[in-house]
Structures are given as structure tokens and as C-alpha cells.
Scaffold this active site. Structure first.
Site, mmCIF file in Angstrom:
data_model
loop_
_atom_site.group_PDB
_atom_site.id
_atom_site.type_symbol
_atom_site.label_atom_id
_atom_site.label_comp_id
_atom_site.label_asym_id
_atom_site.label_seq_id
_atom_site.Cartn_x
_atom_site.Cartn_y
_atom_site.Cartn_z
ATOM 1 N N GLU A 46 47.373 11.688 -20.983
ATOM 2 C CA GLU A 46 47.368 10.710 -19.894
ATOM 3 C C GLU A 46 48.213 9.526 -20.312
ATOM 4 O O GLU A 46 48.163 9.080 -21.470
ATOM 5 C CB GLU A 46 45.945 10.232 -19.576
ATOM 6 C CG GLU A 46 45.980 9.070 -18.570
ATOM 7 C CD GLU A 46 44.689 8.827 -17.811
ATOM 8 O OE1 GLU A 46 43.613 9.152 -18.333
ATOM 9 O OE2 GLU A 46 44.781 8.292 -16.686
ATOM 10 N N CYS A 266 42.716 8.917 -14.290
ATOM 11 C CA CYS A 266 42.700 7.911 -13.226
ATOM 12 C C CYS A 266 44.105 7.427 -12.900
ATOM 13 O O CYS A 266 44.348 6.902 -11.811
ATOM 14 C CB CYS A 266 41.814 6.737 -13.624
ATOM 15 S SG CYS A 266 40.083 7.195 -13.691
ATOM 16 N N ASN A 389 40.989 13.774 -9.312
ATOM 17 C CA ASN A 389 40.400 13.408 -10.596
ATOM 18 C C ASN A 389 39.192 12.514 -10.360
ATOM 19 O O ASN A 389 39.334 11.388 -9.897
ATOM 20 C CB ASN A 389 41.421 12.646 -11.441
ATOM 21 C CG ASN A 389 40.858 12.184 -12.768
ATOM 22 O OD1 ASN A 389 40.623 12.987 -13.658
ATOM 23 N ND2 ASN A 389 40.604 10.893 -12.892
ATOM 24 N N GLU A 390 38.014 13.054 -10.620
ATOM 25 C CA GLU A 390 36.778 12.265 -10.621
ATOM 26 C C GLU A 390 36.413 11.654 -9.268
ATOM 27 O O GLU A 390 35.707 10.647 -9.215
ATOM 28 C CB GLU A 390 36.826 11.159 -11.682
ATOM 29 C CG GLU A 390 36.940 11.697 -13.088
ATOM 30 C CD GLU A 390 36.690 10.666 -14.176
ATOM 31 O OE1 GLU A 390 36.569 9.481 -13.854
ATOM 32 O OE2 GLU A 390 36.599 11.077 -15.343
HETATM 33 O O1 AHR Z 1 40.408 9.388 -20.293
HETATM 34 C C1 AHR Z 1 40.364 8.103 -19.746
HETATM 35 C C2 AHR Z 1 39.877 8.086 -18.316
HETATM 36 O O2 AHR Z 1 38.557 8.514 -18.246
HETATM 37 C C3 AHR Z 1 40.582 9.001 -17.364
HETATM 38 O O3 AHR Z 1 41.692 8.426 -16.812
HETATM 39 C C4 AHR Z 1 39.571 9.246 -16.292
HETATM 40 O O4 AHR Z 1 39.750 10.481 -15.671
HETATM 41 C C5 AHR Z 1 38.261 9.080 -16.988
HETATM 42 O O5 AHR Z 1 37.408 8.265 -16.299
#
Ligand code: AHR
Length: 655
Positions: A46, A266, A389-390
Site C-alpha cells: 500500500e 484505504c 476495501n473495508e
Molecule cells: O494497512 C493499513 C490500513 O489498514 C489499510 O489501508 C486499511 O485497509 C486498513 O484499515
């Protein structure tokens, strides 16, 4: 004769230690319970903690394109309610001025302008003006906490430039200097005319310097405009142009990852819908990439864009697993736009389809042609696409997941779609939804304590398994001490046991630049010259390089006192080796008796790798006390499990 020797070894091995051992690991090597998916261990890259710019992306100039823009940051952080976010805004306004990382050292007027830019995706450029007298222009870039250079190293410099009076202009001198002003490399560029044009030269450093700066000099009585000022080491990972920092890329390669999830997290959905990561902005010529501030608080040059991610995967021999935004911003405040209306979703759906075309499409398609133009006519063979994502489980999320998934399945039925299982473990609502929509795999995330990981190694034994498989797309146990690595290792033994259901796993986040982190526990830390590997890294390097291709029946029975001992047993059918992963999370040394039903070993010595120390030991820049090391185990005796250890053993079988 060989057979006889094997039997003797086996008898000795099983016979002599029976009485002494209290813990027993019984293995039935002939009973193969399930295949181990080759994709089981991967990495999650990321762009957080300056992982891309200032990190894996080898560019040494910070803010090369003068697009840092406090107004954009203000809109994203503050919305209408600026007062509530005053601290974040003050921080942002210091770090995101258009001339951040640059200083000017002459009497010329220096500004960032936007009339007649290089192109509309790259609207700002630097302008130095000497209207009244002939004068020097001197500009310096400080990189990311300085520019690291090595004696004998070659650095490729380039910029786009124009000037108003080329007839009387002097050439440009490009230098690398140390903080005392000593010149360590120098070169010249001439021929800058009235129109934007790219110029290149290379510089060879005469000395090492961890914190050099780039100097650009000329003189004249005119206006000089610069954009896309770049300095790249020639020595990049696999020698790629616009490439990756070698030591970091090699540290990732050493993990032997079989997939790369990217570019977030995120990061993908951003702070607001406008802030979402749009892959189309990150491909094509570098100067055409539309830069953006990211939700982790810094600018992305997108020099490391989707093309480079795909190339990196190819270089690693890893499957690309891109994660795309689904038109929802999970953490947006109610006063901000957080969901793309259904009748505007087509653009987001097309974006997913276009990405697949970019990766796999023939060169006569729009996006396939761009891939070819960038240097890769062959398809990248993309097999997986992650959506979202999430996101919270809501009607909005479900509608958008179905819309995007249906469109992908219709046009690209072979693509495996990965859906989000939210931000926490244990909630089956997401899983039931994904399973009901026949989603190939669900992406689970958890950041929990070491105790949670130790206590949940049986989680997948008892999971209500449907058709949808599990991707543990983000996990970490809060910190980077040895105990964290052991807890995660213990958990992974449970995931391996269920690898017919859990198909992929990756730790999060992967990279963190010292002094620029937004997340506490990370796998690899670095600064300009050092790469510091955590115990979690060493554990995953051991596991990633010792997967095996099938899981064999094994049973661990422990003495009552031993709660934190865990095992996983796989087999490498090609080399005919059993691979044992053994975790001792107890604070004292333990022994385990091994019982190999029906299998014969060919060598009484097994090669192994072990990571051990004190539970709170961790590595930092000044003290890298922990690393895994090789050892040999004598199979005629009980296996030794030192206190606080994780080990991998490879036992050669004779048949
Ligand atoms: O890994 C860090 C963050 O943690 C990521 O961006 C997110 O998907 C999670 O909340």
C-alpha cells in the site's frame, strides 16, 4: 543397502526417544489432505508511510512536478469545516506548498505558475525570473530528507524546460553537492529553447553522501520555466528505467511473494470520492500522469503506477491483485459525498473493465494498445480483481459490489473477483453476502493483539465454509517485536491447515519510511540508505520460502502445560521433503517427539531455519539484533523448540 540404512535410521529415530517426550507430533506423510495454493504467501503493497514516492519508487527528487497544492489538501481534509481540522491543516500547509523540498539561492524571482503548462494533467511548473539584470538562477532540491548517492554511482537527470531568451542564454549546470556545498557530480545541458522540451544528462558521483542535494544553475536576463525535474539512480531493481529502489525491491523479492495486492487499502477509496485512487491517472507518459494528494497525507507522483506495479509483479513471479475503488468512501464524514449515485456508477464499472483490458487486452484495443506503447505488448495475465476495501456492509455496498462483479463476470468470465469482508474479523454478514453472490474470494482484515492471534489459530477449522474462499488481505498483531511474529506465525499454521479455503495471505502494511509513518506496525522499515527487517519479516521469509505443495495429515498432542505450541506440516512433492513449521510461544525451551507413520527419512539430519530471542526484542536502525539463521536438527533425538521461537524444518524422505 540404502533401504536397510533408511530403516535403521527410522527405527533409531522412532525408538530411542519415546519415554522422554511429553509433546508429540504425529505425521502421516502419505495422507495428503489438500493442495497448498501456490499463491498462499504474498505481499500487500500500500502507498502508505511513503512506501512509493520516497520509498520503493527510485525517484530522488521530491515534488518534481510542482503539483503540491495546499488548496487540494484543504478541500480533502477540511471540507467546509476548516476549523475542526486546524491542526491537520497546519501540518498539511507546511508540507504541501508548491515549492516544498525546493530552495532558491539567487536573486531571481521564483514562482509556481500555470499558464501554458506542459499539459493539462500537469498544470503547474516552476518559473524563475530575472527581468532587470543578467543574473544567476540557482535552485536546489533536497529530495526526501536528502538525496543518497554513492561514489561511482550514475544518476540520470532529466527535466522539461523552456526560456524566453534562448539566444543569449547560458547552459544549465546540473550538480550534486553535499550539505557543505562541495560538488560531487556535475554535468551541463544546453539548447533550452522557447518551447517545452525534455532534456537529459547523467551525473557520476565522486563520493558517497547520504544527504546530497540536486543543484540546477543557469544565468540570464529572462524567464526560465522548469517541470518534471527528475533524478534517478541508474542502478534500479532489474535495471528498469523509471524503476524501483533496488535494496527495497530485493527485500520484497526475498520474501518469495506469489502475489502482490496493490495499491491499497484505504488509499484506494481515499478520503472522499474525488480522492479515490483512479488507475487511469497512473499510466502513460510520466508527465501525463495526473497527480493527487493521498488519504495518508502526502502527494503521489504516480511514477510508480499501474504499469510499473504489473511489471514488478512479473519480475517477482507474483500474481497481480489490484484493488479498485467501488464508489464508496467508508470513512467519509456525513457532510461529504461518500457514495457515487447508482446512475453515475457506469464510469466506475468501466474503470474496472478498462483495467482488465489494459492488463490483458490485445494490442488493438484502446487500453491494450497503451500497454504495448509503454513497452509491454504481451498481456500481463491478470487473474484477480479486488473490488473495494473495508466498506461497511450496507445496501449501498451490496448494490455496487453486484453491479461491478456482474459487469466483470459478463465481459471477463475467467477473472476471479475478490470482494471486501470489512474491517474486522468475526462478522459473517459480509461472508454470507459474498457467498450468496458467488464471489470467488472475500478479503478479510484484522489488526489485533498477539493474544488474539494465539487464541484464534482454530478460527478457520470452525468457519461456516461456503463456496467463497478467503483472502487474508491485511493482518498484523499491533507491533514488531518477536512475540508479534510468533503470534502471527501461530495463526498462519492454522491458515495453512485450512488452505483449501484460505487461498492467500499477506501482512499489512509492507513498507514504512522512518519519520514518515502513518501506521505503527509495518513489515520493512527504511530510510535513505538502510533497510531494516522486522521479526515479522523474517518469519514470513521463512514461511514464504517453505510453502510445500500439499498439506499432510498431522496431529499435535501437547503436555497440558504447553499452550502456545503450534505446528503445520506440508510436503514438497518434487523434492520429497516434509516441511515442518513449528512455533513455540512459551517462555521456555520445549521438546517435541516426532512420529512419522509409514514414512521413512533418508537423512537423520534435517536442515532448518529458526528465529528466536526475547519476546520484546525488535530491530531498529541502530540495532538489528534479530534475524533468522540456519541450523541442523538431529532427527534421532526429540525436536528442540527453543523458548520464543519459530522454525522451519525440511525432512528428506526416502520414499
Ligand atoms: O494497512 C493499513 C490500513 O489498514 C489499510 O489501508 C486499511 O485497509 C486498513 O484499515
Amino acid at each position: 543397502m540404502k533401504k536397510l540404512l533408511n530403516s535403521i535410521i527410522c527405527v533409531a529415530f522412532l525408538g530411542t526417544n519415546f519415554a522422554s517426550a511429553e509433546n508429540l507430533l504425529k505425521i502421516d506423510a502419505k495422507i495428503e489432505l489438500h493442495d497448498m495454493p501456490s499463491t498462499f504467501y504474498g505481499v500487500f503493497f500500500e502507498d502508505i508511510n511513503y512506501a512509493a514516492d520516497g520509498g520503493l519508487y527510485a525517484e530522488l527528487v521530491q515534488n518534481r512536478s510542482f503539483e503540491y497544492n495546499p488548496e487540494e489538501v484543504l478541500r480533502e481534509i477540511g471540507g467546509k469545516d476548516i476549523n475542526q481540522h486546524i491542526n491537520a491543516l497546519m501540518h498539511a500547509s507546511c508540507r504541501h506548498t508548491p515549492l516544498f523540498a525546493w530552495t532558491e539561492h539567487s536573486r531571481s524571482l521564483i514562482t509556481v505558475r500555470s499558464e501554458k503548462p506542459l499539459n493539462s494533467n500537469n498544470p503547474h511548473y516552476l518559473s524563475m525570473e530575472n527581468q532587470r539584470h543578467e543574473n544567476d538562477f540557482v535552485l536546489k532540491n533536497h529530495g526526501y530528507d536528502g538525496i543518497p548517492i554513492k561514489a561511482g554511482g550514475v544518476y540520470e537527470f532529466s527535466f522539461f524546460a523552456n526560456r524566453t531568451k534562448p539566444e543569449s542564454a547560458k547552459p544549465f549546470t546540473i550538480e550534486l553537492e553535499n550539505p557543505k556545498g562541495e560538488v560531487l557530480a556535475s554535468s551541463q545541458i544546453s539548447g533550452v529553447g522557447k518551447d517545452w522540451k525534455k532534456f537529459e544528462t547523467s551525473l557520476t558521483a565522486s563520493k558517497d553522501c547520504p544527504d546530497a542535494r540536486l543543484v540546477i544553475k543557469t544565468s540570464g536576463k529572462d524567464v526560465v520555466n522548469l517541470d518534471m525535474v527528475s533524478l534517478m539512480p541508474r542502478d534500479t531493481f532489474m535495471g528498469r528505467k523509471n524503476g524501483l529502489r533496488k535494496d527495497l525491491a530485493e527485500a520484497i523479492k526475498d520474501l518469495n511473494p506469489k502475489f502482490v495486492r496493490f495499491p491499497g487499502g484505504c488509499l484506494v477509496h481515499g478520503r472522499t470520492i474525488n480522492n479515490a485512487y483512479r488507475w487511469e491517472d497512473t499510466v502513460g507518459d510520466l508527465e501525463q500522469r495526473k497527480q493527487k494528494w493521498n488519504r495518508w497525507g502526502y502527494y503521489q507522483s504516480y511514477g510508480l503506477g499501474y504499469y510499473e506495479y504489473f511489471l514488478f509483479c512479473e519480475d517477482l513471479g507474483a500474481e497481480p491483485v489490484p484493488c479498485l475503488p467501488m464508489g464508496i468512501t467508508p470513512d467519509a464524514k456525513p457532510d461529504k459525498q461518500s457514495v457515487v449515485p447508482l446512475d453515475e456508477m457506469q464510469e466506475w464499472i468501466d474503470s474496472c473493465l478498462n483495467l482488465i483490458e489494459f492488463a490483458n487486452g490485445s494490442t488493438d484495443t484502446k487500453w491494450g494498445a497503451l500497454r504495448a506503447k509503454m513497452g509491454h505488448p504481451e498481456p500481463f495475465n491478470l487473474k484477480y480483481v479486488g473490488i473495494g476495501n473495508e466498506e461497511a456492509i450496507s445496501k449501498e455496498m451490496q448494490q455496487r459490489h453486484i453491479l461491478i462483479q456482474n459487469a466483470i463476470k459478463e465481459k471477463y468470465p475467467d477473472i476471479k473477483v475478490i470482494g471486501s469482508l470489512g474491517p474486522v474479523a468475526d462478522n459473517l454478514t459480509w461472508y454470507k453476502f459474498l457467498d450468496s453472490t458467488k464471489t470467488y474470494m472475500g478479503d478479510e482484515h484484522y489488526y489485533n493483539s498477539p493474544d488474539w492471534f494465539f487464541a484464534n489459530t482454530r478460527r478457520f477449522d470452525n468457519y461456516p465454509k461456503g463456496e467463497t474462499k478467503i483472502f487474508i488481505g491485511e493482518y498484523a498483531s499491533h507491533a514488531n517485536a518477536l512475540v508479534n511474529a510468533l503470534a502471527e506465525a501461530a495463526y498462519l499454521t492454522g491458515a495453512e491447515r485450512n488452505a483449501d479455503f484460505v487461498k492467500m495471505t499477506c501482512y499489512a502494511p509492507l513498507l514504512a519510511r522512518y519519520g514518515n509513518t502513518q501506521w505503527g506496525a509495518d513489515l520493512i522499515f527504511f530510510d535513505n540508505t538502510k533497510v531494516v527487517k522486522t521479526p515479522n519479516y523474517y518469519m514470513l521469509k521463512m514461511f514464504g520460502n517453505n510453502l510445500g505443495n500439499c498439506y499432510v495429515k498431522n496431529e499435535l498432542s501437547l503436555d497440558d502445560k504447553n499452550k502456545r505450541i503450534f505446528a503445520s506440516v506440508t510436503k514438497d512433492k518434487k523434492s520429497n521433503e516434509l516441511i515442518l513449521k513449528l512455533v513455540n510461544g512459551e517462555g521456555e525451551d520445549k521438546k517435541i517427539r516426532l512420529e512419522l507413520n509409514s514414512a521413512k527419512i533418508s537423512d537423520k539430519i534435517a536442515k532448518g531455519e529458526i528465529l528466536t530471542g526475547k519476546p520484546n526484542d525488535q530491530n531498529d536502525r541502530n540495532n538489528e539484533r534479530l534475524a533468522s539463521r540456519e541450523f541442523e536438527a538431529d532427527l534421532t533425538k526429540d525436536l528442540e523448540l527453543p523458548a520464543n521461537s519459530v522454525q522451519v524444518l525440511r525432512i528428506k524422505l526416502s520414499e
